[in-house]
Structure formats: structure tokens, C-alpha cells
Design a protein around this motif. Sequence first.
Motif, PDB file in Angstrom:
ATOM      1  N   ILE A  39      16.620   5.347 -18.590  1.00  0.00           N
ATOM      2  CA  ILE A  39      15.574   6.374 -18.490  1.00  0.00           C
ATOM      3  C   ILE A  39      14.719   6.116 -17.251  1.00  0.00           C
ATOM      4  O   ILE A  39      14.451   7.008 -16.438  1.00  0.00           O
ATOM      5  CB  ILE A  39      14.712   6.379 -19.763  1.00  0.00           C
ATOM      6  N   PHE A  40      14.283   4.865 -17.111  1.00  0.00           N
ATOM      7  CA  PHE A  40      13.358   4.540 -16.023  1.00  0.00           C
ATOM      8  C   PHE A  40      14.022   4.717 -14.655  1.00  0.00           C
ATOM      9  O   PHE A  40      13.369   5.141 -13.689  1.00  0.00           O
ATOM     10  CB  PHE A  40      12.857   3.104 -16.175  1.00  0.00           C
ATOM     11  N   ALA A  41      15.302   4.391 -14.548  1.00  0.00           N
ATOM     12  CA  ALA A  41      15.987   4.482 -13.259  1.00  0.00           C
ATOM     13  C   ALA A  41      15.916   5.891 -12.690  1.00  0.00           C
ATOM     14  O   ALA A  41      15.701   6.084 -11.475  1.00  0.00           O
ATOM     15  CB  ALA A  41      17.450   4.053 -13.421  1.00  0.00           C
ATOM     16  N   VAL A  42      16.078   6.907 -13.527  1.00  0.00           N
ATOM     17  CA  VAL A  42      16.005   8.291 -13.083  1.00  0.00           C
ATOM     18  C   VAL A  42      14.604   8.610 -12.592  1.00  0.00           C
ATOM     19  O   VAL A  42      14.404   9.196 -11.515  1.00  0.00           O
ATOM     20  CB  VAL A  42      16.416   9.241 -14.226  1.00  0.00           C
ATOM     21  N   VAL A  43      13.588   8.220 -13.386  1.00  0.00           N
ATOM     22  CA  VAL A  43      12.200   8.528 -13.038  1.00  0.00           C
ATOM     23  C   VAL A  43      11.791   7.783 -11.768  1.00  0.00           C
ATOM     24  O   VAL A  43      11.087   8.323 -10.899  1.00  0.00           O
ATOM     25  CB  VAL A  43      11.274   8.162 -14.207  1.00  0.00           C
ATOM     26  N   ALA A 103       0.823  -1.215   0.000  1.00  0.00           N
ATOM     27  CA  ALA A 103       0.000   0.000   0.000  1.00  0.00           C
ATOM     28  C   ALA A 103       0.852   1.258   0.000  1.00  0.00           C
ATOM     29  O   ALA A 103       0.407   2.330  -0.394  1.00  0.00           O
ATOM     30  CB  ALA A 103      -0.924  -0.008   1.225  1.00  0.00           C
ATOM     31  N   GLU A 104       2.113   1.118   0.441  1.00  0.00           N
ATOM     32  CA  GLU A 104       2.984   2.290   0.514  1.00  0.00           C
ATOM     33  C   GLU A 104       3.288   2.866  -0.869  1.00  0.00           C
ATOM     34  O   GLU A 104       3.599   4.050  -0.993  1.00  0.00           O
ATOM     35  CB  GLU A 104       4.289   1.913   1.218  1.00  0.00           C
ATOM     36  N   THR A 105       3.237   2.024  -1.890  1.00  0.00           N
ATOM     37  CA  THR A 105       3.618   2.482  -3.242  1.00  0.00           C
ATOM     38  C   THR A 105       2.401   2.612  -4.152  1.00  0.00           C
ATOM     39  O   THR A 105       2.531   2.548  -5.371  1.00  0.00           O
ATOM     40  CB  THR A 105       4.610   1.498  -3.872  1.00  0.00           C
ATOM     41  N   GLU A 106       1.223   2.798  -3.566  1.00  0.00           N
ATOM     42  CA  GLU A 106       0.006   2.896  -4.376  1.00  0.00           C
ATOM     43  C   GLU A 106       0.124   4.064  -5.367  1.00  0.00           C
ATOM     44  O   GLU A 106       0.477   5.185  -5.001  1.00  0.00           O
ATOM     45  CB  GLU A 106      -1.200   3.105  -3.467  1.00  0.00           C
ATOM     46  N   GLY A 107      -0.180   3.810  -6.612  1.00  0.00           N
ATOM     47  CA  GLY A 107      -0.107   4.831  -7.662  1.00  0.00           C
ATOM     48  C   GLY A 107       1.279   5.001  -8.245  1.00  0.00           C
ATOM     49  O   GLY A 107       1.464   5.746  -9.222  1.00  0.00           O
ATOM     50  N   HIS A 108       2.270   4.332  -7.668  1.00  0.00           N
ATOM     51  CA  HIS A 108       3.653   4.497  -8.121  1.00  0.00           C
ATOM     52  C   HIS A 108       3.829   4.041  -9.568  1.00  0.00           C
ATOM     53  O   HIS A 108       4.421   4.764 -10.383  1.00  0.00           O
ATOM     54  CB  HIS A 108       4.582   3.702  -7.183  1.00  0.00           C
ATOM     55  N   SER A 109       3.318   2.861  -9.902  1.00  0.00           N
ATOM     56  CA  SER A 109       3.510   2.331 -11.263  1.00  0.00           C
ATOM     57  C   SER A 109       2.884   3.238 -12.305  1.00  0.00           C
ATOM     58  O   SER A 109       3.481   3.505 -13.365  1.00  0.00           O
ATOM     59  CB  SER A 109       2.911   0.923 -11.369  1.00  0.00           C
ATOM     60  N   GLU A 110       1.690   3.746 -12.019  1.00  0.00           N
ATOM     61  CA  GLU A 110       1.020   4.619 -12.979  1.00  0.00           C
ATOM     62  C   GLU A 110       1.804   5.910 -13.178  1.00  0.00           C
ATOM     63  O   GLU A 110       1.980   6.387 -14.302  1.00  0.00           O
ATOM     64  CB  GLU A 110      -0.392   4.919 -12.481  1.00  0.00           C
ATOM     65  N   ARG A 111       2.310   6.466 -12.052  1.00  0.00           N
ATOM     66  CA  ARG A 111       3.046   7.741 -12.145  1.00  0.00           C
ATOM     67  C   ARG A 111       4.362   7.575 -12.897  1.00  0.00           C
ATOM     68  O   ARG A 111       4.698   8.367 -13.784  1.00  0.00           O
ATOM     69  CB  ARG A 111       3.310   8.297 -10.734  1.00  0.00           C
ATOM     70  N   VAL A 112       5.122   6.537 -12.540  1.00  0.00           N
ATOM     71  CA  VAL A 112       6.435   6.386 -13.194  1.00  0.00           C
ATOM     72  C   VAL A 112       6.263   6.005 -14.662  1.00  0.00           C
ATOM     73  O   VAL A 112       7.089   6.368 -15.511  1.00  0.00           O
ATOM     74  CB  VAL A 112       7.316   5.347 -12.461  1.00  0.00           C
ATOM     75  N   THR A 113       5.186   5.288 -14.973  1.00  0.00           N
ATOM     76  CA  THR A 113       4.947   4.935 -16.383  1.00  0.00           C
ATOM     77  C   THR A 113       4.668   6.186 -17.200  1.00  0.00           C
ATOM     78  O   THR A 113       5.243   6.396 -18.283  1.00  0.00           O
ATOM     79  CB  THR A 113       3.767   3.954 -16.501  1.00  0.00           C
ATOM     80  N   GLU A 114       3.806   7.058 -16.676  1.00  0.00           N
ATOM     81  CA  GLU A 114       3.466   8.287 -17.399  1.00  0.00           C
ATOM     82  C   GLU A 114       4.690   9.181 -17.569  1.00  0.00           C
ATOM     83  O   GLU A 114       4.950   9.703 -18.660  1.00  0.00           O
ATOM     84  CB  GLU A 114       2.366   9.035 -16.651  1.00  0.00           C
ATOM     85  N   MET A 115       5.473   9.363 -16.502  1.00  0.00           N
ATOM     86  CA  MET A 115       6.628  10.250 -16.587  1.00  0.00           C
ATOM     87  C   MET A 115       7.731   9.644 -17.462  1.00  0.00           C
ATOM     88  O   MET A 115       8.426  10.357 -18.197  1.00  0.00           O
ATOM     89  CB  MET A 115       7.169  10.538 -15.191  1.00  0.00           C
ATOM     90  N   THR A 116       7.898   8.309 -17.392  1.00  0.00           N
ATOM     91  CA  THR A 116       8.910   7.660 -18.240  1.00  0.00           C
ATOM     92  C   THR A 116       8.580   7.848 -19.717  1.00  0.00           C
ATOM     93  O   THR A 116       9.468   8.106 -20.541  1.00  0.00           O
ATOM     94  CB  THR A 116       8.996   6.165 -17.907  1.00  0.00           C
ATOM     95  N   LEU A 117       7.304   7.742 -20.065  1.00  0.00           N
ATOM     96  CA  LEU A 117       6.895   7.938 -21.462  1.00  0.00           C
ATOM     97  C   LEU A 117       7.129   9.376 -21.903  1.00  0.00           C
ATOM     98  O   LEU A 117       7.560   9.626 -23.036  1.00  0.00           O
ATOM     99  CB  LEU A 117       5.425   7.556 -21.631  1.00  0.00           C
ATOM    100  N   ARG A 118       6.856  10.334 -21.012  1.00  0.00           N
ATOM    101  CA  ARG A 118       7.111  11.746 -21.349  1.00  0.00           C
ATOM    102  C   ARG A 118       8.590  11.969 -21.629  1.00  0.00           C
ATOM    103  O   ARG A 118       8.960  12.630 -22.599  1.00  0.00           O
ATOM    104  CB  ARG A 118       6.650  12.657 -20.214  1.00  0.00           C
ATOM    105  N   LEU A 119       9.434  11.401 -20.750  1.00  0.00           N
ATOM    106  CA  LEU A 119      10.877  11.573 -20.921  1.00  0.00           C
ATOM    107  C   LEU A 119      11.359  10.874 -22.196  1.00  0.00           C
ATOM    108  O   LEU A 119      12.195  11.422 -22.939  1.00  0.00           O
ATOM    109  CB  LEU A 119      11.603  11.009 -19.697  1.00  0.00           C
TER     110      LEU A 119
END
Length: 584
Positions: free
Chosen positions: A531-535, A417-433
Amino acid sequence: GKVIGYITLDRFSGAAFEADDIALVEAVASQAAVLIARQRLHLQTEQRARELAVLYEFSRQFERQMDPEHIAQKACQLAVERLAATYAWVGLVPVGEIRLYAAGFHHREMTSPIHHLSQRAFPVAQTAFVHRVLRAGAPLVVESIRDEALLTAEDRQVFEGLGANRLIAFSLRHGGQVMGVLLLGDSGEQREFVERMRFLQSFANQVSVVLENARLFADTRRHLEYMQSLHTIDMTINASLDLDVTLSVLVRQLLNQLRVDAVSVFVLDSHTNLLSCRIGDGFHTISPTNERLRLGQGRAGKVALTRQPIYLPDLRSKPPSSAYTAALVHDEGFVSYYGTPLIAKGQVKGVLEIYNRTPLHPDALWMEFITAVAAQAAIAMDNAVLFQNLERSNFDLRMAYDTTLEGWSRALELRDAETEGHSERVTEMTLRLARTMGITGDKLTAIRYGALLHDIGKMGIPDRILYKPGPLTDEEWKIMRQHPVYAYTLLSPIPYLREALDIPYCHHERWQGQGYPRGLKGEQIPLAARIFAVVDVWDALSKDRPYRKAWPQEKVIQYLQEQAGIQFDPKIVEIFVRLLEEGA
């Protein structure tokens, strides 16, 4: 033993002719007969030589001439100038038709092809006499135009206007094919004109041969043009799955090759059984693309329902069935119609329609070409439907893939539960980058899948380690650092996810080589993972965790810049920081 003349002797005295006198006369008569025969033979030889010269000249002039009307006109000139005809007229029958039209005319009084006498020659094609010649096959001779029973009053008036007393007419045929009529007019001044029938027939035969050669050449050239046109359509079908592009090329080829005025293509919707006009060209006042027809309705509907072509040589002879069909005749001025079904794999795909503002006279080659084009159009329509269905299936499959992957990602977050929403956020930002760095297409899709599943390997980590509230032991860290390997083991057997493995397998690698699981360094680390490691670190530091509060944005950026060249690819950090600042 043939009698060629006689000599008479008259004596005014009563004395009888002596035997010597008779013998002398007989000797003279014999010599005269020899001289006359020789002279006649000489004249016949000269005449035959002239005739052969005419035939040779005609043959030589048309070795390379392939225009039927030019051949007809030249034949008329030769007949008048070299055969002593008063006038000569040639009518031709177009291939596949029954009508006869005036193709050549020459008169001894004419000084140019546009002489006033040439206007009188056009009605000859409508006379009953020339059509009788066309059917007869054998030559017809009219000794006197005024007295000939073969001529109607109207025929007599036409021929008298051309200024000749006698006519000789030949049907121009070759190999059973009727090509036209050769008509020779004679003023009656030279009796031998009719007597040279055998030669005149030879002349007519040669005209027929030259015309047939011209037709064969025209057919061959037309066949080659049709083949090139079919090749163009075939190349378009193979190069494009866009039905509109293919039909546009197909319609233009039909207009150019068949010399018709308008073409339209109806497409059948197999679900509604409605025909809709997909494309139309050559129409001036109406738009056929607005038409919708049921099976059996209108001409196109009947073609589709019966699966048989419909040919209407005269549209004006049938009452219109709708305002649209009435407009085709009255507003567009169309006279002829040809419609053929488009059938592929036994199913009707549509209807191809051809309209012309003058009568259509389809021949075998014309029909062969339109049948081939119809087959190609049906294949193009079938390919378009298959492609649309395939696209729809692929779209549904991609949606299923995406839904499944998103489900896996949410399932992982439910475990933590601590990382809820994490996958969605990093996926969106990784695609932007990634987009900022110029990555597109399939590579971008692979990055999306990889980002969603970046922690899929944690499914193999025991809960006691994954949820341990305190620090992990060295042995526990050893197990935890196996989760990228577990991700590789889980995802690599799935073909459509192999391109997405870089992030789950390599996002814990470090730029200087201290990462895990393989200790890769620098550009050995796949670009997607760099790319993903930074995000991933940016998102983790920017959000609250039970053991610390979220860092301010400035502190996160400072940390990323400090780790550039150590943990992260420095170029990617630079681009990411600029992206964050622009977004702020």
C-alpha cells in the motif's frame, strides 16, 4: 387395685344380707369392673388410633407442602373436623420479626374460608392472650372465657364473638425458634377435649415440625436464589468494565431478590469527597440521580462517613433533614430504610441504599445477601476506577509514543529540506487508502507508525551519500539500499513498533521481485508495504524536486497504471486511482 366404680344393694325388708349374697355381689362387681376396664381400654385404644390417624393424615398431607399459610389453614380444618374443636386458629411469626398475624382459621359453622366468622378471627392476633401464649411456651387453658382472669375485657370480647366457652392455646416452637400460636376453641359440650392435652400437644408439635420444614425449605430456596443472583452480578462484573451496566444489573437483582420497592447507589468522588447518585430504580415522583451529598450529609453521607450500615425501620419517626428526605417520606411513601457502605481495599467507594413502602424486617440471610452484594458493588466501582486510570495512562502513553514518532519523522525531514512535509502527506494518504481497503484497529495504527518512520533507516546513511548532488556510484547505491535493513535493526528491538516494521523494511520491494533489500515478489511483500509503495511514489512524483518539476496528476496516474504488475500490486493501484479520482 384401682377403684373404677361401685355397686349398691338395697333391701326393703329388715333381713340382713347373707354371706352368699355378698359373695355373689362381689363376683358380679368384679366381673363388671373387668368389663368396664376392657371397654374403657377399647375406647382408649380406638381414640388413640383415631388420634394417630389424624397425626398420620396431617403428616402425609404435608410431605410436599411448603407454604406456611396453607399448612396453617389445613391444620385448623383438621382440628375442627377430626379433633372436635369448635374452632381452630393459627397465628404465625415471620422469620426475624416479632409481629404475629392470622394465617389460618376454621369454625365448625363455616362453609368456606371467606365465611363471615373468618373476619372475626383477624383481631385474635392483636389480643394480649395470644402474645402471652407466644412468650409462655407451655400450653394455656381457659376454662371459662367469661371468668378467666388471664383475659382482658378486649380479649374476652374477641373470643366470645367466635362462639366457644373454653380455650386451649399452644405455642408453636421448634429448636428454640418461636413460629406462632395454635388456638383451639371448645364449646364445652365435650369435657374430654381438655383431658386429651397430651395428644393435642402432640398435634401442636407436629404442626410446629411441618412449619419448620417449610421454613427450612424456603430458606434453602431463598439461599439458592441469592447465590444465583450473586453469580449473575459476578458474571456481569467480569464481562463488562462499564460501571453503569454492572450497577443496573445489581440494582435489578436487589429489587427482585429482596422484594424491596426502591434501590439507589451513590458513588464517592475521592477528589471532592462528594457523593453523587449514579443509579436509582423504584422511585415514582423524584429522581435520586440529581442528588449530591457531602460526607456526613444526609443518610448516605453518614453511612459513608461512619463506614457503618444504618437501618431505620420507621422513617416517619425522624424529622427530615432536607427537602429530598422529606419527599422520600411524603411523596414516595417510603417507610423503611437500609443503607450500607461500599468498601473496597479499605476505601469507601460509595453507598448502597434500600427503601421500602412497608416495614422492613431484615433476617440473617437478608443481611448476608446485602453484605455480599455491597462487596460486589464496591469491587465493580474499584475496577471501574482502575480501568479509567489505566485508560488514561494508556492514552497518555500513546500520545507520548505518537509525539516521539512524529518528532523522529520531523527530525528526518530536517536532514532533507527537499522532502519537507513528505512523511505527513504519505502517512495521511496511506491511512485513507488502507481504510478504503477495510483495514481497521491495531493494523491501521501499525500502518500509521510505519508510514511516519518509513525512511528512519536513512539515519544510518552517511551525509556524503545522502546529500550528494549528482548521481550515485554503484558502491554508493549499495550503501543507500541498506537503509531498510538499518530501519529493521533500529526498530525491531522496540516491542510496540514491531508490527510497524513492514513499511520501513519492505516499501522498496517490487511486485515482480526486483526490489530490495530481500527481493520479495507478489504477495510475499507485506500488504502494508505494498500500500505504502504506491502512495510513496505518487507523492514523490506529485511534488517539485531540485532535479525536476512536479508531474501533472494525469501523468502520475498513468505512470502508476503502467507500473501496476511490475513495481506495484495491480489491485492496490486500481483502488488508489479510484480514490484519487473520487477525491478530485
